[in-house]
Every structure is written in C-alpha cells, then in structure tokens.
Design a protein around this motif. Sequence first.
Motif, mmCIF file in Angstrom:
data_model
loop_
_atom_site.group_PDB
_atom_site.id
_atom_site.type_symbol
_atom_site.label_atom_id
_atom_site.label_comp_id
_atom_site.label_asym_id
_atom_site.label_seq_id
_atom_site.Cartn_x
_atom_site.Cartn_y
_atom_site.Cartn_z
ATOM 1 N N LEU A 65 0.818 -1.208 0.000
ATOM 2 C CA LEU A 65 0.000 0.000 0.000
ATOM 3 C C LEU A 65 0.854 1.261 0.000
ATOM 4 C CD1 LEU A 65 -2.697 -1.077 2.613
ATOM 5 C CD2 LEU A 65 -2.607 -1.530 0.152
ATOM 6 N N SER A 66 0.403 2.250 -0.755
ATOM 7 C CA SER A 66 1.099 3.540 -0.805
ATOM 8 C C SER A 66 0.119 4.673 -0.595
ATOM 9 C CB SER A 66 1.817 3.721 -2.144
ATOM 10 O OG SER A 66 0.897 3.705 -3.218
ATOM 11 N N ALA A 67 0.638 5.797 -0.059
ATOM 12 C CA ALA A 67 -0.164 6.991 0.166
ATOM 13 C C ALA A 67 -0.411 7.715 -1.147
ATOM 14 C CB ALA A 67 0.552 7.908 1.161
ATOM 15 N N SER A 101 -16.764 -0.713 -8.231
ATOM 16 C CA SER A 101 -15.821 -0.397 -9.310
ATOM 17 C C SER A 101 -14.576 -1.268 -9.285
ATOM 18 C CB SER A 101 -15.390 1.071 -9.217
ATOM 19 O OG SER A 101 -14.564 1.269 -8.074
ATOM 20 N N GLY A 102 -14.383 -2.009 -8.194
ATOM 21 C CA GLY A 102 -13.155 -2.773 -8.000
ATOM 22 C C GLY A 102 -12.155 -2.070 -7.115
ATOM 23 N N ASN A 103 -12.397 -0.781 -6.816
ATOM 24 C CA ASN A 103 -11.559 -0.087 -5.845
ATOM 25 C C ASN A 103 -11.806 -0.650 -4.451
ATOM 26 O OD1 ASN A 103 -10.481 1.483 -7.845
ATOM 27 N ND2 ASN A 103 -11.564 3.355 -7.294
ATOM 28 N N VAL A 104 -10.866 -0.426 -3.554
ATOM 29 C CA VAL A 104 -10.920 -1.013 -2.217
ATOM 30 C C VAL A 104 -10.917 0.099 -1.172
ATOM 31 C CG1 VAL A 104 -9.690 -2.479 -0.565
ATOM 32 C CG2 VAL A 104 -9.781 -3.124 -2.986
ATOM 33 N N VAL A 114 -10.843 6.733 6.694
ATOM 34 C CA VAL A 114 -11.348 5.787 5.709
ATOM 35 C C VAL A 114 -10.793 6.247 4.370
ATOM 36 C CG1 VAL A 114 -13.358 4.747 4.616
ATOM 37 C CG2 VAL A 114 -13.444 5.377 7.036
ATOM 38 N N ILE A 115 -10.068 5.364 3.676
ATOM 39 C CA ILE A 115 -9.348 5.738 2.458
ATOM 40 C C ILE A 115 -9.751 4.811 1.319
ATOM 41 C CG2 ILE A 115 -7.073 6.003 1.397
ATOM 42 C CD1 ILE A 115 -5.923 6.591 4.119
ATOM 43 N N GLU A 116 -9.921 5.400 0.136
ATOM 44 C CA GLU A 116 -10.197 4.628 -1.067
ATOM 45 C C GLU A 116 -8.883 4.376 -1.811
ATOM 46 O OE1 GLU A 116 -12.926 4.757 -5.164
ATOM 47 O OE2 GLU A 116 -12.923 6.465 -3.779
ATOM 48 N N PHE A 117 -8.664 3.124 -2.206
ATOM 49 C CA PHE A 117 -7.472 2.713 -2.943
ATOM 50 C C PHE A 117 -7.881 2.148 -4.300
ATOM 51 C CE2 PHE A 117 -6.156 2.620 1.424
ATOM 52 C CZ PHE A 117 -4.787 2.867 1.441
ATOM 53 N N ASP A 118 -6.986 2.291 -5.275
ATOM 54 C CA ASP A 118 -7.207 1.554 -6.516
ATOM 55 C C ASP A 118 -6.728 0.126 -6.331
ATOM 56 O OD1 ASP A 118 -4.414 1.488 -6.913
ATOM 57 O OD2 ASP A 118 -4.428 3.160 -8.333
ATOM 58 N N SER A 119 -6.923 -0.717 -7.345
ATOM 59 C CA SER A 119 -6.625 -2.143 -7.200
ATOM 60 C C SER A 119 -5.133 -2.429 -7.068
ATOM 61 C CB SER A 119 -7.198 -2.928 -8.381
ATOM 62 O OG SER A 119 -6.651 -2.453 -9.597
ATOM 63 N N SER A 120 -4.277 -1.425 -7.368
ATOM 64 C CA SER A 120 -2.838 -1.615 -7.225
ATOM 65 C C SER A 120 -2.334 -1.246 -5.833
ATOM 66 C CB SER A 120 -2.090 -0.781 -8.269
ATOM 67 O OG SER A 120 -2.169 0.608 -7.967
ATOM 68 N N GLY A 121 -3.231 -0.794 -4.941
ATOM 69 C CA GLY A 121 -2.843 -0.438 -3.588
ATOM 70 C C GLY A 121 -2.441 1.012 -3.408
ATOM 71 N N HIS A 122 -2.704 1.870 -4.395
ATOM 72 C CA HIS A 122 -2.371 3.299 -4.305
ATOM 73 C C HIS A 122 -3.584 4.065 -3.772
ATOM 74 C CE1 HIS A 122 -0.513 7.150 -5.248
ATOM 75 N NE2 HIS A 122 -1.617 7.502 -5.868
ATOM 76 N N ALA A 123 -3.359 4.875 -2.724
ATOM 77 C CA ALA A 123 -4.441 5.657 -2.118
ATOM 78 C C ALA A 123 -4.921 6.741 -3.076
ATOM 79 C CB ALA A 123 -3.980 6.274 -0.812
ATOM 80 N N LEU A 124 -6.236 6.865 -3.216
ATOM 81 C CA LEU A 124 -6.833 7.851 -4.111
ATOM 82 C C LEU A 124 -7.395 9.048 -3.360
ATOM 83 C CD1 LEU A 124 -8.778 5.390 -6.454
ATOM 84 C CD2 LEU A 124 -6.546 6.474 -6.884
ATOM 85 N N ARG A 125 -8.061 8.799 -2.245
ATOM 86 C CA ARG A 125 -8.674 9.897 -1.492
ATOM 87 C C ARG A 125 -9.048 9.425 -0.097
ATOM 88 N NH1 ARG A 125 -15.141 10.305 -2.413
ATOM 89 N NH2 ARG A 125 -15.546 8.127 -2.997
ATOM 90 N N SER A 126 -9.113 10.406 0.821
ATOM 91 C CA SER A 126 -9.635 10.159 2.159
ATOM 92 C C SER A 126 -11.096 10.594 2.194
ATOM 93 C CB SER A 126 -8.845 10.947 3.203
ATOM 94 O OG SER A 126 -7.530 10.457 3.317
ATOM 95 N N LEU A 127 -11.915 9.833 2.874
ATOM 96 C CA LEU A 127 -13.328 10.145 2.990
ATOM 97 C C LEU A 127 -13.576 10.944 4.266
ATOM 98 C CD1 LEU A 127 -14.593 6.682 1.797
ATOM 99 C CD2 LEU A 127 -14.689 8.824 0.532
#
Length: 350
Positions: A65-67, A101-104, A114-127
């Motif tokens: 996982l990455s920020a 969507s497949g995001n995690v 609570v953070i949304e990640f793409d399927s590669s483990g990269h953080a997209l946004r904080s909720l």
Amino acid sequence: PPNRLWGGLSALDYAGADDVFYALSDRGPKDGIVRYHCRWHAIELKLPHDGRGQASARLVGTTLLSATDGKPLIGIASAFDPHGRDGNHRFDPEGLRRGPSGNVYLSDEYGPMVIEFDSSGHALRSLPVPDRYLIKHPAATKEEEIARNKSGRIANAGMEGLAISTDGNRLYALEQLPLLQDTKIGKKGKRQGHNCRLLEIDLKSGATREFVYPLESTHTKLCEILAVDDSKFLVIERDGEMGDKAAFKKIVAIDIKGATDTSRFATLPPKGLPKGVHPVKKSTFIDMLEPRFGLAGSKCPEKIEGLAWGPSLPDGRAVLWICVDNDFKPEAANLFYAFAVPRGALVTKH
C-alpha cells in the motif's frame, strides 16, 4: 520474500470471482514499533467437498500500500506528521471492503481514517470523518496519546470495522471502543464506556450520519461489521481473552432502522443514552463459544476479527467466513472459519 509475509489478518472480503478473497494485515508485528509496509493479500478459500472437515486456504498474491504521494504506508506508530493528517504515513488498516468499481476501501485505527485505494494499492482519497473522532495530539505510544488527548478515538481502538452497503453507495465505519469524550476513568485508570459510534458515509455526497452501538460490558470491544441488507448488519463483539478464559465471542445481528442519528452529540454518556436517543437493535446471531461449534476451550483464539460473505452453497445457503488475527506470531496459524447460514436465518439466532 518480505512482500509475501502475511499474518495479523484483521479483515476479509470476497474479491468477486471464483474462491478468491482479500485478506488485510494490520500494522505489523510488535505493536507498531516495526517499519512494516502495510498490505492486503489475495487468498483462495475453499470449502471441503463434502461440507465437513477442514477448508483450505492458499496465498495467491500480495499488494503493498502507498499513500497519495506514492510513499509507502507503514505500521510504525511514530510515522506521523504533527501538523496534520495529510503528511501522515503511519497506517493501521483494520477494515476492508471492495467497492462495485473494483476499488478497495480501508479503515485505519491511527487517524482514524477511511481511504479509497485503486486495485494496485495506491491511495486515491480520504473520505470525510467528523472532527470529534480525531485526536489533536498524536504520539508514538498508546499511553502518551491517551494522556495527551481529551477527545477523539482511543489509541489502538479506532475504526476497527468497515462495511459497504448492499447497493455499494455507503460505507459504515465502526469504532472498536467509545471515543475518549464518551468515557470515564474507571478501574486501574483506564478509560471506560459503553457507547461505540457507527459512522455512515455516503460515497457520492460525503454526507455522514452516526448511530450508537451499546457494548455488552466494558470488557468487550467491536472488531468488524458486515452488511446483510439496507439496514441490517453483522458485528463481531468479543472480549480480549483466549483459551479457557474466553467468555464472550459473538457475531451480533444489528438493525439501524429506527436508531437515532446522533451526529449532533459531541459527547455521549459513558453509560446510558440521552433522553429520546435510540441505539441500534441487537440480537445474538452466532455465539462462537457454543459447544456445538467446537471452538471453545484451551485453543480458543483471542482475536476473531474479519467477516465476509463468500459464494453461496448449491442448496442456496449463504457462507459466512471468519478470520482470526494471529498477531504475526510464527507459531500461531492463520485461522479461518466458515458457517453455512440459511437465508431465512440472517436476522435471528443461528
């Protein structure tokens, strides 16, 4: 290899195809003093062919996982930015749900976030998480954080559970213990309270609501939440004991229909609720210590932590998977349990 190291499983969710699940490791071994690169795993869980005996688990892959800035998210407790959450790279992931969507989505105890990640483990946004959940003075140790803060989550007891609504539009993040401002100092100087908060987040608008989950006692805590339908969920409530000392290990059915939105309450009483406030409705769904399940006794694990629905059985029964956190102890196996659940029993004792 280091990126294949797995253990400390704190969450479980079906990956959407075949018998593959996401299994989430928490912040790593030795309670946050190790620079552990946080990760989730893909595992294959298979039921026995005859419906009895042992299921099988096989590690399929690992995602680190990455920020949002691309730097690793790590479990070490000192990896925080004293000036704000955006610079933090310390991460203690405890809840995981896969979106349509497949995001995690992952929930974190340190923030809590609570953070949304793409399927590669990269953080997209904080909720959005209301300020009352946040601590003002982070520290590298649990004891220092509790001593320095009067509000926000209790150290090591943040957003332990995460559910996604059946339509995929809302998340439900569950605090393991009451917030600091919802407790009192009890025996041995520890903060104690009965009212845990359940936060609902609308994924499109960011709007939030809150509900109260009353603990059975000050000796229990909450570890996971899983959606059943629009208003019903399953929750793990358990004590912190293992072996023959284990006294409370339950999967609890709750219903938020009719529960009061407590967003307007900056504080809640340590016990009882303000006049007119209705908590979630609770009933025992599975008592893990019932003798018929064979889990009670000297080998009973302490940390029953993850819940997930898997593919249904040919006869239509649902399959509820449960995972155990082994705290990365080399001698302790990564345990999974499976329960066959009749469709009509999803809100009654099983």
